[in-house]
Design a protein around this motif. Structure first.
Motif, short mmCIF file in Angstrom:
data_model
loop_
_atom_site.label_atom_id
_atom_site.label_comp_id
_atom_site.label_asym_id
_atom_site.label_seq_id
_atom_site.Cartn_x
_atom_site.Cartn_y
_atom_site.Cartn_z
N ASP A 1 0.81 -1.22 0.00
CA ASP A 1 0.00 0.00 0.00
C ASP A 1 0.84 1.27 0.00
N GLY A 2 2.04 1.20 -0.57
CA GLY A 2 2.87 2.39 -0.70
C GLY A 2 3.47 2.89 0.59
N LYS A 3 3.43 2.08 1.64
CA LYS A 3 4.02 2.52 2.91
C LYS A 3 5.55 2.61 2.78
N PRO A 4 6.18 3.50 3.52
CA PRO A 4 7.62 3.67 3.41
C PRO A 4 8.40 2.48 3.94
N PHE A 5 9.59 2.29 3.38
CA PHE A 5 10.51 1.28 3.87
C PHE A 5 11.53 1.96 4.76
N PHE A 6 11.64 1.49 5.99
CA PHE A 6 12.59 2.06 6.93
C PHE A 6 13.87 1.24 6.90
N ILE A 7 14.94 1.84 6.45
CA ILE A 7 16.22 1.15 6.33
C ILE A 7 16.75 0.83 7.73
N PRO A 8 16.99 -0.44 8.03
CA PRO A 8 17.42 -0.79 9.39
C PRO A 8 18.81 -0.25 9.71
N ASP A 9 18.99 0.16 10.96
CA ASP A 9 20.28 0.73 11.35
C ASP A 9 21.30 -0.34 11.73
N TRP A 10 20.89 -1.62 11.71
CA TRP A 10 21.82 -2.70 12.07
C TRP A 10 22.53 -3.30 10.86
N SER A 11 22.26 -2.75 9.69
CA SER A 11 22.94 -3.23 8.48
C SER A 11 23.69 -2.08 7.81
N GLU A 12 24.86 -2.37 7.31
CA GLU A 12 25.66 -1.35 6.62
C GLU A 12 25.23 -1.17 5.17
N ARG A 13 24.55 -2.17 4.61
CA ARG A 13 24.09 -2.05 3.22
C ARG A 13 22.85 -2.91 3.01
N VAL A 14 21.75 -2.26 2.64
CA VAL A 14 20.52 -2.97 2.27
C VAL A 14 20.28 -2.76 0.78
N ASP A 15 20.19 -3.85 0.05
CA ASP A 15 20.03 -3.81 -1.40
C ASP A 15 18.58 -4.05 -1.82
N TYR A 16 18.17 -3.39 -2.91
CA TYR A 16 16.91 -3.72 -3.58
C TYR A 16 17.17 -4.91 -4.52
N GLU A 17 16.20 -5.79 -4.62
CA GLU A 17 16.20 -6.86 -5.62
C GLU A 17 14.79 -6.86 -6.22
N THR A 18 14.66 -6.37 -7.44
CA THR A 18 13.37 -6.21 -8.09
C THR A 18 12.91 -7.53 -8.69
N GLU A 19 11.66 -7.91 -8.43
CA GLU A 19 11.19 -9.22 -8.86
C GLU A 19 9.73 -9.19 -9.30
N ILE A 20 9.37 -10.11 -10.17
CA ILE A 20 7.97 -10.38 -10.44
C ILE A 20 7.46 -11.28 -9.32
N VAL A 21 6.31 -10.91 -8.76
CA VAL A 21 5.70 -11.65 -7.67
C VAL A 21 4.35 -12.17 -8.13
N VAL A 22 4.03 -13.42 -7.78
CA VAL A 22 2.73 -13.98 -8.15
C VAL A 22 1.92 -14.30 -6.90
N ARG A 23 0.60 -14.26 -7.04
CA ARG A 23 -0.31 -14.49 -5.92
C ARG A 23 -1.03 -15.83 -6.09
N ILE A 24 -0.90 -16.68 -5.09
CA ILE A 24 -1.57 -17.98 -5.11
C ILE A 24 -3.07 -17.78 -4.84
N CYS A 25 -3.91 -18.50 -5.59
CA CYS A 25 -5.35 -18.25 -5.51
C CYS A 25 -6.17 -19.46 -5.11
N ARG A 26 -5.52 -20.61 -4.87
CA ARG A 26 -6.28 -21.78 -4.45
C ARG A 26 -5.37 -22.75 -3.71
N LEU A 27 -6.00 -23.66 -2.98
CA LEU A 27 -5.27 -24.65 -2.21
C LEU A 27 -4.65 -25.68 -3.14
N GLY A 28 -3.38 -26.01 -2.88
CA GLY A 28 -2.73 -26.98 -3.75
C GLY A 28 -1.56 -27.67 -3.08
#
Length: 205
Positions: free
Chosen positions: A40-67
């Motif tokens: 929902d567009g909420k901000p990402f707060f970069i944690p202070d316990w890591s020296e480097r946080v990387d983005y990894e852009t991905e296609i995400v899929v949503r499961i729609c039934r039990l399997g």
């Protein structure tokens, strides 16, 4: 709700991390805690316990039934929508974990580390294995890929994971990141696109 993710599913990204081109024999699967979900567009707060946080852009899929133990030829029936997500990674902690043979739970599953955009029904696209997607930071494209570059297809991943975990409605699957990962910084503005459709937008703080 379970969050599944796939590591090393794009050959060029594997070279980016390890300096060599290679293809894993089986999908590399890990999970994220449900508290990692950021939407929902909420901000990402970069944690202070890591020296480097990387983005990894991905296609995400949503499961729609039990399997469970889903044959690959039927896997397309078990997801109904896609979006762009960011698999945030505490890179320094990940490198330490890999060197010592430790799990990735903390570096991949911390709060906010699974950012997702707006869902788009899969029928809106002609071929999910031929999707262009990209990430812009502060108006500049920093990472792009196409799902045709995946080592393991979406259907293969769904089938494979279902051998070990029962898939349920609302579960989500990050399908891997292409080459071009990099660090985020405070005040960065991130926008994610599938084709020419903007589905993700948020700020880093």
């Amino acid at each position: 709700m379970k969050i599944f993710a796939v590591g090393m599913n794009y050959v060029e990204h594997n070279k980016e991390l390890d300096g060599t081109l290679y293809k894993p024999e089986k999908p590399v699967i890990f999970t994220k805690a449900d508290s990692a979900l950021l939407k929902d567009g909420k901000p990402f707060f970069i944690p202070d316990w890591s020296e480097r946080v990387d983005y990894e852009t991905e296609i995400v899929v949503r499961i729609c039934r039990l399997g469970k133990s889903i044959p690959e030829r039927f896997a397309h029936r078990y997801y109904d929508a896609v979006t762009v997500g960011i698999d945030f990674t505490a890179r320094d902690l990940q490198q330490e974990a890999r060197q010592n043979g430790r799990p990735w739970d903390i570096c991949k599953g911390f709060d906010g580390a699974a950012c997702i955009g707006k869902w788009v029904e899969k029928e809106k696209f002609r071929d999910l294995q031929a999707l262009d997607f990209h990430l812009d930071i502060n108006g500049t494209t920093v990472q792009s890929g196409n799902t045709c570059q995946m080592i393991f297809s979406i259907d293969h991943l769904v089938s494979y994971i279902s051998q070990f975990f029962t898939l349920k409605t609302g579960d989500i699957l990050y399908t891997g990141t292409p080459v071009g990962v990099g660090p985020v910084r405070i005040d960065d503005h991130l926008e994610g696109y599938i084709e020419d459709r903007k589905v993700l937008e948020f700020n880093c703080k």
